[in-house]
Design a protein around this motif. Structure first.
Motif, mmCIF file in Angstrom:
data_model
loop_
_atom_site.group_PDB
_atom_site.id
_atom_site.type_symbol
_atom_site.label_atom_id
_atom_site.label_comp_id
_atom_site.label_asym_id
_atom_site.label_seq_id
_atom_site.Cartn_x
_atom_site.Cartn_y
_atom_site.Cartn_z
ATOM 1 N N LEU A 110 0.845 -1.199 0.000
ATOM 2 C CA LEU A 110 0.000 0.000 0.000
ATOM 3 C C LEU A 110 0.877 1.244 0.000
ATOM 4 O O LEU A 110 2.001 1.228 0.509
ATOM 5 C CB LEU A 110 -0.907 0.004 1.229
ATOM 6 C CG LEU A 110 -1.983 -1.088 1.293
ATOM 7 C CD1 LEU A 110 -2.626 -1.113 2.669
ATOM 8 C CD2 LEU A 110 -3.034 -0.878 0.217
ATOM 9 N N PRO A 111 0.405 2.350 -0.573
ATOM 10 C CA PRO A 111 1.210 3.582 -0.611
ATOM 11 C C PRO A 111 1.629 4.007 0.788
ATOM 12 O O PRO A 111 0.856 3.923 1.739
ATOM 13 C CB PRO A 111 0.264 4.598 -1.245
ATOM 14 C CG PRO A 111 -0.702 3.782 -2.040
ATOM 15 C CD PRO A 111 -0.877 2.513 -1.272
ATOM 16 N N LYS A 112 2.869 4.477 0.906
ATOM 17 C CA LYS A 112 3.395 4.900 2.204
ATOM 18 C C LYS A 112 3.128 6.371 2.498
ATOM 19 O O LYS A 112 3.137 6.788 3.658
ATOM 20 C CB LYS A 112 4.908 4.666 2.260
ATOM 21 C CG LYS A 112 5.340 3.237 1.954
ATOM 22 C CD LYS A 112 4.815 2.247 2.976
ATOM 23 C CE LYS A 112 5.454 0.872 2.807
ATOM 24 N NZ LYS A 112 5.073 0.203 1.518
ATOM 25 N N ASP A 113 2.920 7.163 1.449
ATOM 26 C CA ASP A 113 2.794 8.615 1.635
ATOM 27 C C ASP A 113 1.454 9.173 1.156
ATOM 28 O O ASP A 113 1.293 10.374 1.005
ATOM 29 C CB ASP A 113 3.940 9.341 0.930
ATOM 30 C CG ASP A 113 4.000 9.017 -0.557
ATOM 31 O OD1 ASP A 113 3.173 8.219 -1.038
ATOM 32 O OD2 ASP A 113 4.894 9.557 -1.244
ATOM 33 N N SER A 114 0.478 8.305 0.920
ATOM 34 C CA SER A 114 -0.843 8.756 0.469
ATOM 35 C C SER A 114 -1.856 7.654 0.714
ATOM 36 O O SER A 114 -1.508 6.522 1.061
ATOM 37 C CB SER A 114 -0.820 9.116 -1.027
ATOM 38 O OG SER A 114 -0.543 7.956 -1.815
#
Length: 417
Positions: A252-256
């Motif tokens: 999964l995205p780390k920054d969004s």
């Protein structure tokens, strides 16, 4: 109008907060915990003592009651609703509410665990409450202002209206629900029995806030199937469903697209529970966005991650099941602008500036709106929800009581003979 009224909201709240009413997301019963009815039975008793004769607790844990109309006008029946359960995120057993009189604007150190400090640095709304009387828990539990503040406010407003028949209003229905915190709050509510045309949940935050928009929400479950083999002879045979599931979460995205990286109107995909064995593992997600149409794109994004990760683990397979949860109440309320407008007028009469806000979450009102009861959300004063830092201002709760009473008046004034 309230200058000589002896508010009961703080005393009620302190009493209700001590009753353990946590709901249980893993339970298959309804309500999910029988102890929620301990508070509901008390509410029925207190409503009857006010003179509200039809107050009742049904088998599902719902409290229904009516403040009868005292006007000759044809006023739509309105409902005020709050939930009795508290979050499972933090203990609700042995809650000890504490009143911090004339709050001085500094840190509030909770006595039973002095590492729990409610600071205006992390909770800037506290700076606006300097001089107020602040209620907190003692440091080992949540407080339960979500939503026992709303419950106490509805009860005090009912008490006021029953004592002041000169305040003209139509019939007012009271609804207290169980299991809101686990998304089942209105699963078994009887809308026909409730008999209201419009409603208001009392489950908002800072004083003056009025919410007529919330996330649209789906739940998603990824089930991963691996291949079990004896670990002593597992080379080139064993495929761990646990490891594949973990890789999906890690991808999964780390920054969004997560609660911790989004704000305002940004949606997210959030894993909330994972369990499993080598042979089978499950990941539960909540998917949120203000635009209902965006849920499908979030779900496609999650499916693509699942397929890509699964392809990297030959022998594994995975499925994704999506379940609709609730939708943005704005889609209903836009067709009934008077419901929100009257609430804004009541907030002004209580001496506050209405603050139109959007909920990065949901309430019973979002589901009630799609069940035929347009239902925005009004402030209660509850802040820092679901944890040990929770607090509420007594003065905010008093303003909420006033808002309920004024709102009943506004509906009567706007109605025809």
């Amino acid at each position: 109008m309230f200058t000589k009224y002896a508010y009961t909201v703080d005393e009620r709240f302190m009493r209700y907060a001590k009753i353990d009413t946590q709901s249980d997301p893993l339970s298959t019963t309804f309500p999910s915990t029988e102890k929620q009815k301990d508070l509901s039975r008390l509410l029925v008793k207190e409503l009857k003592e006010m003179g509200i004769e039809d107050a009742e607790l049904d088998e599902h844990g719902y409290v229904y009651a009516t403040i009868p109309s005292n006007t000759s006008k044809n006023v739509p029946v309105i409902c005020f609703c709050s939930h009795v359960d508290t979050s499972s995120d933090s203990s609700g057993t042995g809650v000890k509410p504490i009143v911090h009189r004339s709050y001085d604007g500094g840190d509030i150190v909770l006595p039973d665990d002095e590492t729990i400090i409610i600071s205006p640095k992390e909770h800037p709304y506290l700076l606006e409450k300097k001089g107020d009387d602040i209620i907190t828990a003692s440091g080992t539990t949540l407080l339960g202002a979500d939503d026992k503040a709303g419950v106490a406010e509805i009860m005090d407003a009912a008490n006021y209206l029953m004592q002041h028949p000169e305040i003209k209003h139509g019939a007012i229905r009271i609804l207290f629900t169980p299991d809101e915190e686990i998304g089942r709050g209105v699963d078994k509510v009887n809308i026909q029995k409730l008999g209201a045309s419009f409603g208001y949940t009392m489950d908002g935050g800072e004083a003056g806030s009025l919410e007529d928009e919330n996330f649209s929400a789906d739940g998603a479950k990824i089930t991963v199937y691996g291949v079990s083999a004896h670990p002593g002879s597992a080379k080139d045979k064993l495929v761990s469903a646990i490891k594949v599931a973990s890789a999906i979460v890690d991808a999964l995205p780390k920054d969004s697209m997560s609660p911790e990286t989004t704000e305002d109107r940004e949606g997210f995909i959030h894993p909330v529970r994972m369990q499993g064995t080598v042979e089978k593992a499950e990941i539960d997600f909540i998917i949120r966005d203000f635009e209902t149409s965006s849920l499908e794109s979030h779900e496609s994004f999650l499916r693509n991650i699942m397929d890509k990760v699964t392809a990297q683990h030959p022998g594994a397979r995975a499925t994704l099941k999506v379940t609709s949860q609730y939708r943005n109440m704005k889609e209903v309320l836009v067709n009934h602008p008077e419901v929100t407008a009257y609430a804004a007028e009541a907030i002004k009469r209580a001496g506050l500036q209405p603050l139109k806000m959007s909920i990065r979450g949901g309430t019973d009102g979002s589901r009630l709106s799609f069940m035929g009861l347009p239902c925005p959300n009004i402030f209660t004063g509850e802040m820092a929800l679901h944890g040990k830092h929770e607090y509420v201002s007594i003065q905010d709760m008093q303003k909420a009581v006033q808002t309920i009473v004024y709102l009943a008046q506004v509906w009567e004034e706007k109605s025809q003979q």
